[in-house]
Write a protein that holds these residues in place. Structure first.
Motif, short mmCIF file in Angstrom:
data_model
loop_
_atom_site.label_atom_id
_atom_site.label_comp_id
_atom_site.label_asym_id
_atom_site.label_seq_id
_atom_site.Cartn_x
_atom_site.Cartn_y
_atom_site.Cartn_z
N ASN A 44 0.83 -1.21 0.00
CA ASN A 44 0.00 0.00 0.00
C ASN A 44 0.86 1.26 0.00
O ASN A 44 0.50 2.28 -0.60
N GLU A 45 2.01 1.20 0.69
CA GLU A 45 2.94 2.34 0.67
C GLU A 45 3.50 2.54 -0.73
O GLU A 45 3.67 3.67 -1.19
N GLN A 46 3.79 1.43 -1.42
CA GLN A 46 4.31 1.53 -2.79
C GLN A 46 3.29 2.19 -3.71
O GLN A 46 3.66 2.95 -4.62
N LYS A 47 2.03 1.92 -3.49
CA LYS A 47 0.98 2.49 -4.35
C LYS A 47 0.96 4.01 -4.31
O LYS A 47 0.59 4.66 -5.29
N LYS A 48 1.37 4.59 -3.18
CA LYS A 48 1.32 6.04 -3.04
C LYS A 48 2.26 6.75 -4.01
O LYS A 48 2.03 7.92 -4.34
N SER A 49 3.31 6.05 -4.45
CA SER A 49 4.28 6.68 -5.35
C SER A 49 3.98 6.39 -6.82
O SER A 49 4.71 6.85 -7.71
N ILE A 50 2.93 5.63 -7.09
CA ILE A 50 2.60 5.27 -8.46
C ILE A 50 1.80 6.41 -9.10
O ILE A 50 0.84 6.91 -8.54
N THR A 51 2.20 6.81 -10.30
CA THR A 51 1.49 7.86 -11.03
C THR A 51 0.37 7.27 -11.87
O THR A 51 0.31 6.05 -12.10
N ASP A 52 -0.49 8.14 -12.36
CA ASP A 52 -1.60 7.68 -13.21
C ASP A 52 -1.11 7.04 -14.50
O ASP A 52 -1.82 6.24 -15.11
N GLN A 53 0.09 7.42 -14.92
CA GLN A 53 0.63 6.88 -16.16
C GLN A 53 1.18 5.46 -15.98
O GLN A 53 1.50 4.78 -16.96
N GLN A 54 1.30 5.01 -14.72
CA GLN A 54 1.86 3.69 -14.46
C GLN A 54 0.75 2.69 -14.08
O GLN A 54 0.84 1.98 -13.09
N LYS A 55 -0.29 2.67 -14.90
CA LYS A 55 -1.45 1.84 -14.60
C LYS A 55 -1.11 0.35 -14.53
O LYS A 55 -1.65 -0.39 -13.72
N ARG A 56 -0.19 -0.08 -15.39
CA ARG A 56 0.17 -1.50 -15.40
C ARG A 56 0.85 -1.90 -14.09
O ARG A 56 0.56 -2.95 -13.51
N LYS A 57 1.73 -1.03 -13.62
CA LYS A 57 2.42 -1.30 -12.35
C LYS A 57 1.44 -1.28 -11.19
O LYS A 57 1.53 -2.10 -10.27
N LEU A 58 0.49 -0.35 -11.23
CA LEU A 58 -0.52 -0.26 -10.18
C LEU A 58 -1.38 -1.51 -10.15
O LEU A 58 -1.71 -2.04 -9.08
N SER A 59 -1.74 -2.01 -11.31
CA SER A 59 -2.55 -3.21 -11.40
C SER A 59 -1.82 -4.41 -10.81
O SER A 59 -2.42 -5.25 -10.12
N ALA A 60 -0.51 -4.49 -11.06
CA ALA A 60 0.29 -5.60 -10.53
C ALA A 60 0.35 -5.56 -9.01
O ALA A 60 0.24 -6.60 -8.34
N ILE A 61 0.48 -4.35 -8.45
CA ILE A 61 0.52 -4.21 -6.99
C ILE A 61 -0.83 -4.58 -6.39
O ILE A 61 -0.90 -5.26 -5.36
#
Length: 397
Positions: free
Chosen positions: A141-158
């Motif tokens: 959840n902490e990692q999600k805070k640094s994810i930008t809107d442009q990194q949707k694929r990375k967000l989905s993986a988390i």
């Protein structure tokens, strides 16, 4: 200014009267709020019987009340009353919604919910595996805070990892284990409540289970595990929707308090704002718990078929080992003096409501209304004459 008070009168439409609940915890709460708030040395306890700040209906008991404190700061208020083989317990924590910071409203109430989720030994099949998964979820959840809107694929993986870890952690949970133990051993009335200034946990036990209460209560405030976090967050959000968002009176009262106070945290709802609740993390709640759930802020009220000697012995055994810790600091902004009337008018799909409030001195201040205790307010409302008004409105003076 630390704590202040706000006296409110409500006129409701005729026919809305209902009898106040007859539960023994109310008597215990009066003793805790009265005697516990004015903790006096044992030799001076007789003075309580003549203290005008003590509600008249319990003043006769006051001279029989014993109180003591442990070296680490825990306070105990005890009334021996052997009319039945039962004991009523209240854990009164001197922390509430007014201790929250802006942006994290609702955390005191959320913590109250999570306090029933168990401990390192209650509510889990394998604490070692479970805590590892809970920590992994926190990290993700902490990692999600640094994810930008442009990194949707990375967000989905988390998110997929969080869902997997959450499912694995859930398999290790024994749901409602704390409640099951209490009920299995004859406990009744298990519940809790959060207010603007305090949080209370309470239930009754047969008197031969007094030591079990000490064991359970000490463990859940020494080794709590805030498991099933997102699931309980959904429960709290649903509670807010029921009491505020989908309730005209709830909407009105929320706006009313925000109008009544400009700076003081009393203006914020105890249940919290929806956006704040959604943003709370397990780390946020644990930080709040560690800061405020200290011995200095906790008073235990115990009434029934027991003795102060037994209570003292068990208190030292089960609560004596808690560290006192550093005193928790409170920085509460001072409310500016109100110099003119404020008013609020809302047109809602509701019966007519009229609320009128006045700023009054803080609880415990010399000029504080001696007969007014916050927990008696709801009962007082039933004695107001019925009246009708054309619209829901508020007048603040």
């Amino acid at each position: 200014m630390d704590r202040i008070a706000f006296a409110t009168s409500v006129v409701m439409r005729c026919g809305e009267r209902s009898d106040p609940p007859q539960v023994s915890r109310r008597s215990v709460m009066k003793l805790v709020s009265s005697c516990g708030a004015f903790m006096l040395p044992g030799p001076l306890k007789l003075a309580l019987a003549d203290d005008d700040r003590i509600p008249e209906d319990i003043r006769g008991y006051a001279s029989r009340v014993n109180s003591f404190s442990l070296p680490n700061g825990f306070k105990f208020v005890v009334l021996e009353r052997g009319v039945s083989p039962t004991v009523s317990f209240v854990t009164y924590v001197d922390v509430g919604a007014s201790d929250e910071v802006a942006g994290k409203t609702g955390i005191a109430h959320f913590l109250e919910h999570l306090a029933f989720k168990g401990t390192e030994s209650i509510g889990t099949k394998d604490y070692g595996r479970e805590i590892a998964l809970l920590n992994e979820i926190d990290d993700l959840n902490e990692q999600k805070k640094s994810i930008t809107d442009q990194q949707k694929r990375k967000l989905s993986a988390i998110d997929e990892k969080i869902m997997s870890a959450t499912a694995q952690a859930e398999e290790l949970v024994i749901s409602n284990d704390f409640s099951r133990i209490v009920q299995q051993e004859g406990g009744v009335g298990l519940n809790a409540a959060t207010t603007i200034d305090s949080t209370q946990y309470f239930y009754n036990f047969p008197s031969n289970k007094t030591e079990l209460w000490f064991a359970l209560e000490s463990e859940r405030f020494q080794k709590p595990v805030f498991r099933q976090f997102e699931k309980e967050k959904a429960v709290v959000l649903e509670e807010r929707k029921l009491r505020v968002d989908n309730d005209s009176v709830g909407q009105f009262l929320e706006q009313y308090l925000m109008k009544a106070f400009d700076e003081h945290p009393y203006r914020r709802p105890v249940i919290g704002f929806e956006q704040d609740i959604r943003g709370l993390s397990r780390a946020d709640v644990m930080s709040f718990f560690r800061k405020y759930y200290r011995p200095e802020n906790i008073t235990f009220g115990i009434v029934g078929d027991t003795s102060v000697d037994e209570v003292r012995k068990l208190a030292e055994k089960y609560f004596g080992g808690f560290e006192a810790g550093e005193k928790s600091s409170r920085t509460i902004p001072e409310e500016p003096v109100q110099k003119q009337e404020k008013s609020l008018v809302m047109k809602l799909d509701s019966e007519p409501w009229y609320v009128e409030g006045y700023h009054v001195p803080a609880f415990g201040a010399p000029e504080y209304p001696v007969s007014y205790f916050p927990h008696q307010e709801q009962e007082a409302l039933h004695d107001w004459p019925c009246a009708m008004v054309n619209k829901a409105t508020s007048s603040l003076r």
